[in-house]
Design an enzyme around this catalytic site. Structure first.
Site, PDB file in Angstrom:
ATOM      1  N   LYS A  72       0.840  -1.200   0.000  1.00  0.00           N
ATOM      2  CA  LYS A  72       0.000   0.000   0.000  1.00  0.00           C
ATOM      3  C   LYS A  72       0.871   1.244   0.000  1.00  0.00           C
ATOM      4  O   LYS A  72       1.757   1.401   0.829  1.00  0.00           O
ATOM      5  CB  LYS A  72      -0.916   0.062   1.225  1.00  0.00           C
ATOM      6  CG  LYS A  72      -1.965   1.183   1.128  1.00  0.00           C
ATOM      7  CD  LYS A  72      -2.635   1.496   2.439  1.00  0.00           C
ATOM      8  CE  LYS A  72      -1.943   2.563   3.231  1.00  0.00           C
ATOM      9  NZ  LYS A  72      -1.996   3.922   2.614  1.00  0.00           N
ATOM     10  N   ASP A 129       2.492   6.128  16.546  1.00  0.00           N
ATOM     11  CA  ASP A 129       1.089   5.914  16.906  1.00  0.00           C
ATOM     12  C   ASP A 129       0.407   4.939  15.951  1.00  0.00           C
ATOM     13  O   ASP A 129      -0.323   4.042  16.380  1.00  0.00           O
ATOM     14  CB  ASP A 129       0.332   7.243  16.919  1.00  0.00           C
ATOM     15  CG  ASP A 129       0.718   8.117  18.100  1.00  0.00           C
ATOM     16  OD1 ASP A 129       1.289   7.584  19.073  1.00  0.00           O
ATOM     17  OD2 ASP A 129       0.468   9.331  18.050  1.00  0.00           O
ATOM     18  N   GLY A 176       2.019   2.773  14.089  1.00  0.00           N
ATOM     19  CA  GLY A 176       2.702   1.501  14.278  1.00  0.00           C
ATOM     20  C   GLY A 176       2.077   0.666  15.370  1.00  0.00           C
ATOM     21  O   GLY A 176       1.981  -0.569  15.257  1.00  0.00           O
ATOM     22  N   GLU A 197       9.275   0.370  11.290  1.00  0.00           N
ATOM     23  CA  GLU A 197      10.271   1.435  11.318  1.00  0.00           C
ATOM     24  C   GLU A 197       9.498   2.717  11.573  1.00  0.00           C
ATOM     25  O   GLU A 197       8.750   3.181  10.713  1.00  0.00           O
ATOM     26  CB  GLU A 197      11.043   1.477   9.995  1.00  0.00           C
ATOM     27  CG  GLU A 197      12.315   2.317  10.075  1.00  0.00           C
ATOM     28  CD  GLU A 197      12.092   3.761   9.669  1.00  0.00           C
ATOM     29  OE1 GLU A 197      11.970   4.603  10.594  1.00  0.00           O
ATOM     30  OE2 GLU A 197      12.038   4.046   8.473  1.00  0.00           O
ATOM     31  N   CYS A 241      12.538  10.506   9.432  1.00  0.00           N
ATOM     32  CA  CYS A 241      12.328   9.906  10.748  1.00  0.00           C
ATOM     33  C   CYS A 241      13.590   9.975  11.597  1.00  0.00           C
ATOM     34  O   CYS A 241      13.519  10.042  12.831  1.00  0.00           O
ATOM     35  CB  CYS A 241      11.862   8.461  10.596  1.00  0.00           C
ATOM     36  SG  CYS A 241      12.946   7.457   9.564  1.00  0.00           S
ATOM     37  N   GLU A 297       8.234  14.572  17.663  1.00  0.00           N
ATOM     38  CA  GLU A 297       8.748  14.506  16.300  1.00  0.00           C
ATOM     39  C   GLU A 297       7.996  15.532  15.448  1.00  0.00           C
ATOM     40  O   GLU A 297       6.852  15.317  15.064  1.00  0.00           O
ATOM     41  CB  GLU A 297       8.577  13.102  15.728  1.00  0.00           C
ATOM     42  CG  GLU A 297       9.214  12.930  14.366  1.00  0.00           C
ATOM     43  CD  GLU A 297       9.051  11.520  13.820  1.00  0.00           C
ATOM     44  OE1 GLU A 297       9.965  11.044  13.130  1.00  0.00           O
ATOM     45  OE2 GLU A 297       7.994  10.898  14.070  1.00  0.00           O
TER      46      GLU A 297
END
Length: 562
Positions: A253, A309, A311, A329, A363, A460
Site C-alpha cells: 500500500k 502511533d 505503528g 520502522e 524519521c 517529532e
C-alpha cells in the site's frame, strides 16, 4: 560501480561547491542571506511544469492495472500549489482482498518461489521440466529471480529522470535530490538484493544421537507492506527488495499523499519479467486499505514505516488477526551532538544537513542539536545564518535545497509546533512562518535556548525546525540524549576518538553517524530501539524478516560417523 557510491553522496555533497547541500561560506552575511531569501520567496509564484506525464493511476492487481472495486478515486496534490495532479484509484477492503487472492495464488501455485535463484536458463529447463506438458505451461517463467531483479534495476536507471520527476511532483522534494541520489539508490538496493537471491540457504547442525539435522530457510509467504510519503521509492525498495529475493509475494500500500512513483515502478517490474500476482500495489488510505492489510487472515507478515502511533495500531491489528510477523520502522527524535573540540563551521553545516534534508521530513533527522557550552554561542549564530541562507523554492529549479512540505496537514502541524516553541520561551533565531504566498513552503526555522521539557524538544516535528540545546559534559549529554521514548539514530561530531567510542556505545539508538549523517547504503541495517520500531531493514539483517526457519531431523541407521 557508480551506484555503489550513492550512499556517500549525502555526506560528500556537503563539501562540494556545486552541490545543493554545499557550504555557503564561513563568513555568512545576515543581510545578504535575507536578500536571497526574499528574492526566492517572490519567485515561488512561477512554478515549473514537470517534465513527465502521469500514466499509471489505477491499482496494480495480478499484473494488470485496474480500477478500484468501488470505482472511487482520490486526488493527489502538487504541494507547490495545492492543485490536483491526478485522480488515483482509491483501494479499500475489497481491493486488498483481490490483491491478497492474487498474491496467495502466485505464492502457492505460481513460479516465483519455485524459480532457481540464479542458474543458466537452458540447463534449468532441461533439468527441472522433463514433462512436456509442464514445459508448455511454465516455459515463459524460466527467468530466475535474480535476473529479473537485475533487469528491473537496469530499467530504473533507464527511466531515472521520469521516476525522479514524478517523485518530486508528488512529494515536493528537490528534483536534484530525487534524480541524483534517491533513484540511483533505488537501483542500488534492488541490485544488492538480486545478489542475495542465490545465497539464501540453511545449515547442517549437530544433534544428539543418530540423527541428521538440517535447517531450511523458506519464504514466509504473502507479505503486506505499507510505505510512507517522505521517501516513497526508497522505502519501497527496502521492503520489496528482500521480500522478492527470498521468494515471497507482496501486497503493497502506498501513502495516499504520494502514490504515483510506486505505480510507475510497478509497471517496470512487470516489464522486467515479474510474474503476475507477485507484486500488487494498492493506493488508498490507512484506516481502510492499511487496516485491511494489517488484519488480513491470509497475509503472513506485515512491514510498516510511519509514525509510532500508527505503528501501535498495526501491531494490534496483526496480533488480533492471525498473529502475523511484524516489522516496524517508526518515529525518531535523534540527537546530534556537537562536542567542544568540533570544527564549528563543519559542525554547523553537518547539523544543518542532518535536520533540514528532505524538508526535515526524515524519521532519523537530527532534530535535537546538542552543542557544548564552550562553542554554543558561535554555533547558534552560524546556524542562524545558514538557515537564512538556505535556498527555498520550486523543487524543479536548479540549486534549490528545500521544497514544500508534503501537504496542508503537515504544513499546519509544523507551524503549530513553531508557535508552541515561541510560547514556551525558546528563542526564535530564524524563520518561524510560511514561505511565500502559495503552496506548503515553510521558512527554515532555528530555535536556541531550548529546554528538554519543551514539546519542540520532545515531539517529532517532521519539518524544517532546528532546536539547539546546550550541554556541559559527556555524562550530561548521554543522559539527556537517551531520555526520549525514541531511539532511531544519533549524530556525533568530534575529533576525539575516545569521545566517539564512548558515545557510540552509550547512545541507545539503532544508528550512530560519526562526523557524517544520513549515510544509507543498501548494506547498512536501519531500525530503532524503544518506540522507534521493531526489526531492521536493509543489509543481510532484513532477509530474516521474510524467511521462516524450519528444522528437519532425520533418523540415521548404522551411521558411519556422527
Amino acid at each position: 560501480m557508480a551506484s555503489r557510491r550513492v550512499s556517500s553522496l549525502l555526506s560528500r555533497s556537503l563539501m562540494s561547491s556545486s552541490s545543493p547541500f554545499s557550504l555557503r561560506g564561513k563568513d555568512p552575511l545576515m543581510n545578504r542571506g535575507a536578500r536571497r531569501y526574499s528574492n526566492l520567496a517572490a519567485s515561488l509564484e512561477d512554478t515549473i511544469t514537470p517534465p513527465v506525464k502521469v500514466e499509471q493511476t489505477q491499482l496494480l492487481i495480478n499484473g494488470k492495472f485496474v480500477d478500484s472495486a468501488s470505482g472511487k478515486t482520490f486526488p493527489t496534490l502538487d504541494p507547490r500549489t495545492g492543485e490536483v495532479i491526478a485522480q488515483v484509484a482509491e483501494g479499500d477492503v475489497e481491493d486488498v482482498n483481490r490483491a491478497v487472492v492474487a498474491a496467495r495464488k502466485a505464492f502457492d501455485e505460481g513460479p516465483w518461489p519455485r524459480m532457481t535463484a540464479y542458474v543458466n536458463q537452458k540447463k534449468s529447463f532441461l533439468y527441472v521440466f522433463k514433462d512436456l506438458t509442464l514445459t508448455h505451461v511454465w516455459i515463459r517463467f524460466l527467468q530466475e529471480r535474480s535476473k529479473i531483479l537485475f533487469r528491473f534495476a537496469d530499467l530504473i536507471e533507464k527511466h531515472n529522470d521520469e521516476i525522479a520527476a514524478l517523485e518530486t511532483w508528488d512529494n515536493g522534494k528537490p528534483y536534484e535530490q530525487s534524480a541524483k541520489i534517491e533513484v540511483p539508490m533505488l537501483a542500488r538496493v534492488f541490485r544488492y538484493y538480486a545478489g542475495w537471491a542465490d545465497k539464501i540457504h540453511g545449515m547442517t547442525v549437530p544433534g544428539d544421537g543418530s540423527h541428521h539435522v538440517q535447517t531450511l530457510h523458506e519464504p514466509i509467504g504473502v507479505a503486506g507492506q505499507i510505505i510512507p510519503w517522505n521517501f516513497p521509492l526508497l522505502m519501497l525498495s527496502w521492503k520489496l527488495g528482500p521480500a522478492l529475493a527470498c521468494g515471497n509475494t507482496v501486497v503493497l500500500k502506498t501513502a495516499e499523499q504520494t502514490p504515483l512513483s510506486a505505480l510507475l515502478v510497478g509497471r517496470l517490474l512487470h516489464e522486467a519479467g515479474l510474474p503476475e500476482g507477485v507484486v500488487n500495489i494498492v493506493s488508498g488510505f490507512g484506516p481502510t486499505a492499511g487496516a485491511a492489510i494489517a488484519s488480513h487472515m491470509d497475509i503472513d507478515k506485515v512491514a510498516f514505516t510511519g509514525s509510532t502511533d500508527v505503528g501501535k495500531i498495526i501491531l494490534e491489528l496483526a496480533s488480533k488477526s492471525n498473529l502475523k510477523a511484524v516489522t516496524l520502522e517508526l518515529g525518531g527524535k535523534s540527537p546530534f551532538i556537537v562536542c567542544e573540540d568540533a570544527d564549528v563551521d563543519q559542525a554547523v553545516e553537518m547539523a544543518h544537513f542532518a535536520l533540514f534534508f528532505n524538508q526535515g521530513q526524515c524519521c532519523c533527522a537530527g532534530s535535537r542539536t546538542f552543542v557544548h557550552e564552550r562553542v554554543y554561542d558561535e554555533f547558534v549564530e552560524k546556524a542562524k545564518a545558514r538557515a537564512i541562507n538556505r535556498a527555498v523554492g520550486d523543487p524543479f529549479k536548479s540549486g534549490i535545497e528545500q521544497g514544500p512540505q508534503v501537504d496542508s496537514e503537515q504544513f499546519e502541524k509544523i507551524l503549530k509546533y513553531i508557535r508552541h516553541g515561541v510560547d514556551s520561551g525558546a528563542t526564535l533565531q530564524a524563520g518561524g512562518d510560511r514561505h511565500g504566498s502559495k503552496g506548503y513552503y515553510i521558512q527554515p526555522t532555528v530555535f536556541s535556548d531550548v529546554k528538554d521539557d519543551m514539546l519542540i524538544a520532545k515531539d517529532e516535528i517532521f519539518g524544517p525546525v532546528q532546536t539547539i540545546l546546550k550541554f556541559k559534559n559527556l555524562d550530561e549529554v548521554i543522559a539527556r540524549a537517551n531520555n526520549s521514548r525514541y531511539g532511531l539514530a544519533a549524530g556525533v561530531f568530534t575529533q576525539n576518538l575516545d569521545t566517539a567510542n564512548r558515545l557510540m556505545r552509550a547512545l541507545r539508538v539503532g544508528s550512530v553517524w560519526i562526523n557524517c549523517f544520513d549515510v544509507f547504503d543498501a548494506t547498512i541495517p536501519f531500525g530503532g530501539y524503544k518506540m522507534s520500531g521493531i526489526g531492521r531493514e536493509k543489509g543481510i539483517y532484513s532477509l530474516n524478516n521474510y524467511l521462516q526457519v524450519k528444522a528437519v531431523v532425520t533418523s540415521i541407521k548404522n551411521p558411519a560417523w556422527l
